[in-house]
Write an enzyme that holds these catalytic residues in place. Sequence first.
Site, short mmCIF file in Angstrom:
data_model
loop_
_atom_site.label_atom_id
_atom_site.label_comp_id
_atom_site.label_asym_id
_atom_site.label_seq_id
_atom_site.Cartn_x
_atom_site.Cartn_y
_atom_site.Cartn_z
N ASN A 207 16.78 72.79 67.51
CA ASN A 207 17.45 74.08 67.38
C ASN A 207 16.57 75.02 66.56
O ASN A 207 15.46 74.67 66.17
CB ASN A 207 18.83 73.90 66.74
CG ASN A 207 18.76 73.18 65.41
OD1 ASN A 207 18.16 73.65 64.46
ND2 ASN A 207 19.37 71.99 65.34
N ASP A 276 23.83 67.51 67.62
CA ASP A 276 25.08 66.82 67.95
C ASP A 276 24.86 65.73 69.00
O ASP A 276 25.65 64.79 69.10
CB ASP A 276 26.12 67.82 68.46
CG ASP A 276 26.57 68.79 67.38
OD1 ASP A 276 26.72 68.34 66.24
OD2 ASP A 276 26.74 69.98 67.69
N PHE A 320 28.18 73.08 55.97
CA PHE A 320 27.83 74.38 56.58
C PHE A 320 28.36 74.42 58.00
O PHE A 320 28.42 73.39 58.69
CB PHE A 320 26.31 74.57 56.60
CG PHE A 320 25.75 75.19 55.35
CD1 PHE A 320 25.26 76.48 55.37
CD2 PHE A 320 25.73 74.48 54.16
CE1 PHE A 320 24.75 77.05 54.22
CE2 PHE A 320 25.22 75.04 53.00
CZ PHE A 320 24.72 76.34 53.04
N LYS A 334 36.97 72.49 60.55
CA LYS A 334 35.86 71.62 60.13
C LYS A 334 36.01 71.25 58.66
O LYS A 334 35.78 70.09 58.27
CB LYS A 334 34.52 72.33 60.35
CG LYS A 334 33.31 71.49 60.00
CD LYS A 334 32.01 72.17 60.40
CE LYS A 334 30.81 71.28 60.11
NZ LYS A 334 29.53 71.89 60.57
N LYS A 338 36.29 67.23 57.97
CA LYS A 338 35.14 66.59 57.32
C LYS A 338 35.41 66.27 55.85
O LYS A 338 34.55 65.73 55.17
CB LYS A 338 33.89 67.47 57.41
CG LYS A 338 33.62 68.06 58.79
CD LYS A 338 33.30 67.03 59.83
CE LYS A 338 32.94 67.75 61.14
NZ LYS A 338 32.67 66.82 62.25
#
Length: 392
Positions: A207, A276, A320, A334, A338
């Site tokens: 990325n 991912d 993040f 998230k 998480k």
Amino acid sequence: MKKTVVIGVTSSIATYKSVQLVSDLIKKGYDVEVIMSKNATNFIQPLTFSSLTKHKTYVETFDREVDYDVEHISLAKKADVFMIAPATANVIAKVAHGLADDMLTTTFLASTCPKIIAPAMNTKMYTNPITQDNMKTCKSYGMSFVEPKTGLLACGDEGLGKLADIDTMIDAIDMALQEKKPLEGKRVLISAGPTVEAIDPVRFISNHSSGKMGYAIAKAARNLGAHVTLISGPVNLKQLNGVNTVNVKSAQDMAFHMKAHFPDCDYIVMAAAVADFTPEHVADEKIKKMDNQNTINLKKTEDILAYLGKQKTNQKICGFAMETQNVLENAKRKFEEKNCDLLVVNDLKVEGAGFQGDTNKVTLIKKDGNKELELMSKDELAYKILEELQKV
């Protein structure tokens, strides 16, 4: 109030780099004073520095144009940090033994602020046991060094002795000027950059992450007194002084090292953009282009943040999230899933936010509510994130 940085310039072919150093320090908002050795003026004229700093450039200890106060004492009192760059073997020998025979060494001896030395010289001079002993003596008196680089020297030799990069020297100054150390004695684990998932020996999945945000947080944590471990994917950034950096490539590599360092840490900042998905199979040879469409089967990588969130005991975790739609809704989900203590979210579509750039605009997600921050540099944001993480 501006901090005052005094730069001592000695006679070296690298003297010209001091001009850029002074210029960059002024751009960062520092008040800069320059003292030159007499021989350094053979390489650069004092007027060059005076034009940049808007101050007189000092060379002689006894100057007919002095004010009534004793200049070397006045400058020594004014200095918040004193760096000699470049520093020759001769000036290192003098300051190691308290010799003060010119304006530079007299002021250096009289200064009580943090003192930094950036050597530049021939390899054989630098590695000479006498020079190394003199450096050890300087360190024993509390002076710090910005180590030189290896490369082609002015004499034609190849080896250790090139003046450190300007950003490395400025980094040392920033660190020396950090007064508050709220993270002293704490251990901070940070991930940064992208991961690279191999398809074959030539191609990979990755990325656009530059690693700048994670590196900024690592630098800020170090400046605040923490012992910092940085798990870094492949980035085009210089390694940070005073930070234990572990270089990794794949998501699997990053997961392994994050897990290994996690138990001993107080704070964890998961700033890396971890892939991912990764190919189920990595080809041994380059996959050739064929008429029929090739298919790459992917499998999910391990969710490092989720694992750490489940395993944490007393640790505080910052995650993040980068979103392009339903930003806050996705971020809050998230945050909960998480088990984060803090989540930093930005919208890739907002100007000045996201990958590659030097700025970011984020919203901080916490249990007691959200805090939207204005656009700022990643360096500034790093301190904001660490400040909030200490509060949760």
